[in-house]
Design an enzyme around this catalytic site. Structure first.
Site, PDB file in Angstrom:
ATOM      1  N   CYS A 106      23.863  24.127  52.594  1.00  8.57           N
ATOM      2  CA  CYS A 106      24.950  24.481  51.690  1.00  8.57           C
ATOM      3  C   CYS A 106      24.667  25.732  50.860  1.00  8.57           C
ATOM      4  O   CYS A 106      25.571  26.264  50.209  1.00  8.57           O
ATOM      5  CB  CYS A 106      25.266  23.307  50.765  1.00  8.57           C
ATOM      6  SG  CYS A 106      25.548  21.765  51.667  1.00  8.57           S
ATOM      7  N   HIS A 126      29.428  25.420  45.092  1.00  5.44           N
ATOM      8  CA  HIS A 126      29.506  24.702  46.364  1.00  5.44           C
ATOM      9  C   HIS A 126      30.338  23.448  46.174  1.00  5.44           C
ATOM     10  O   HIS A 126      30.195  22.726  45.186  1.00  5.44           O
ATOM     11  CB  HIS A 126      28.093  24.348  46.829  1.00  5.44           C
ATOM     12  CG  HIS A 126      28.044  23.314  47.903  1.00  5.44           C
ATOM     13  ND1 HIS A 126      28.821  23.391  49.041  1.00  5.44           N
ATOM     14  CD2 HIS A 126      27.323  22.169  48.016  1.00  5.44           C
ATOM     15  CE1 HIS A 126      28.570  22.348  49.808  1.00  5.44           C
ATOM     16  NE2 HIS A 126      27.673  21.586  49.198  1.00  5.44           N
ATOM     17  N   ASN A 175      33.359  18.475  51.928  1.00  2.00           N
ATOM     18  CA  ASN A 175      32.147  19.293  51.833  1.00  2.00           C
ATOM     19  C   ASN A 175      31.948  20.027  53.156  1.00  2.00           C
ATOM     20  O   ASN A 175      31.617  19.411  54.168  1.00  2.00           O
ATOM     21  CB  ASN A 175      30.950  18.389  51.530  1.00  2.00           C
ATOM     22  CG  ASN A 175      29.634  19.143  51.399  1.00  2.00           C
ATOM     23  OD1 ASN A 175      29.496  20.270  51.865  1.00  2.00           O
ATOM     24  ND2 ASN A 175      28.656  18.514  50.778  1.00  2.00           N
TER      25      ASN A 175
END
Length: 352
Positions: free
Chosen positions: A133, A277, A308
């Site tokens: 990420c 994020h 996500n």
């Protein structure tokens, strides 16, 4: 070597130094979201839960999952083409293609080479990075160095994931979290600083907090079950220790974000956007509180509709904020990515 030889041979030859732009910035962003929408109601067919529980725990109402034709390469090309168009840059001007992904399932060749070829980037160097990420932030730092170091004039950084390929839909702790998509940014020279110092790092002592359930060789070594004999191959999936990740993200990542602000010489009230994020809405809210962000600073909350998307989440959220008018060209944005490794990267950037 004798003194006499030194005198006759003259000074030692010097390497000509590379020269690049004094500064770099993001010139354009683009994104691609798969067409298939997976609402929470569909996830509830796989796990024992409720829509309220998923929303409360993560803030997610739906996510996008890629179809057979929406490959890592295809989504990347779509996102990168939009970024090039926004930047007003042709593909043959690109001097580097960096692809951040953990879900390209071939060990080699790097998917970046196929993407560069399909975009028409000629012989530009192309390579993949695996930083989960934080991948987009890692790629941004590399692009900034390439441009200011003189090895490229323009670099395209792509974050792309097909995390649906690595999701165990029966794992109640992760089945509702992950989504697919691609985001891209064209980075190039600038007359003024457009990318602050990237605060990045890792903590390998916590490598098992977010990880793949098993290595590919372990999975493939198991025989298929035939007529009830043998152990069926179970596809590797992502697993996560949610509470550990939550605590780390809230406390340690807020500190990294503040370090990025300090390194850039920017205060929270000078920001035009906060683009973290998209891991969890509660993490985002906690970071806002820790950073003491004013209510006037718009915050990316892309996770509600995309889930996500790992390396793709920051550029996807950046594109959406610009398109919606929440953030404006020329605004300063604080970005931070964090994930498996554990790894992180934060910086202040000027929005394209």
């Amino acid at each position: 070597m004798t003194a006499e030889h030194t005198e006759t041979s003259g000074a030692r030859p010097q390497i000509r130094p590379a020269t690049g732009a004094q500064y770099a910035r993001i010139h354009g962003v683009g994104g691609y979201r798969p067409t298939r929408v997976i609402p929470n109601s569909e996830v509830l067919n796989w796990i024992e839960s409720s829509d309220e529980w998923i929303r409360t725990r993560s803030g997610i109402t739906e996510r996008r999952w890629a179809g057979p034709e929406e490959t890592v390469a295809e989504m990347s090309v779509q996102a990168a083409s939009k970024a090039l168009a926004m930047a007003g840059i042709s593909a043959d001007q690109i001097g580097g293609v960096i692809v951040a992904t953990v879900s390209h399932l071939k060990q080699t060749p790097a998917i970046a080479t196929e993407i560069a070829d399909r975009l028409g980037c000629g012989t530009a160097p192309a390579f993949d990075i695996s930083a989960a990420c934080a991948g987009f932030g890692y790629g941004l730092s590399l692009a900034d160095g390439m441009i200011r170091g003189g090895s490229a004039e323009y670099v395209i950084v792509i974050g792309v994931e097909r995390l649906s390929d690595l999701t165990d839909i029966h794992d109640r702790s992760t089945a509702f979290i992950f989504g697919d998509g691609a985001g891209a940014a064209v980075v190039g020279p600038s007359d003024s600083p457009g990318i602050g110092k990237v605060i990045w790092g890792s903590d390998g002592s916590q490598k098992d907090v977010i990880s793949q359930t098993q290595a590919w060789d372990t999975a493939m070594a198991k025989p298929d079950a035939v007529n009830g004999v043998g152990e069926a191959v179970k596809w590797p999936a992502l697993r996560m220790e949610g509470q550990t990740v939550f605590r780390w993200a809230v406390w340690d990542m807020a500190k990294a974000a503040q370090q990025a602000l300090d390194a850039a010489g920017i205060t929270a009230d000078q920001l035009g956007a906060f683009i973290p994020h998209q891991a969890n809405m509660r993490i985002i809210d906690a970071m806002i509180k820790a950073l003491k962000l004013p209510d006037s600073v718009p915050v990316a909350r892309d996770i509600a509709e995309t889930g996500n998307t790992s390396a793709a989440s920051i550029p996807l959220a950046m594109e959406r904020m610009l398109q919606s008018g929440e953030a404006k060209s020329g605004d300063l944005a604080l970005i931070i990515g964090f994930g498996a490794g554990l790894v992180y990267a934060a910086a202040v950037v000027t929005l394209p």
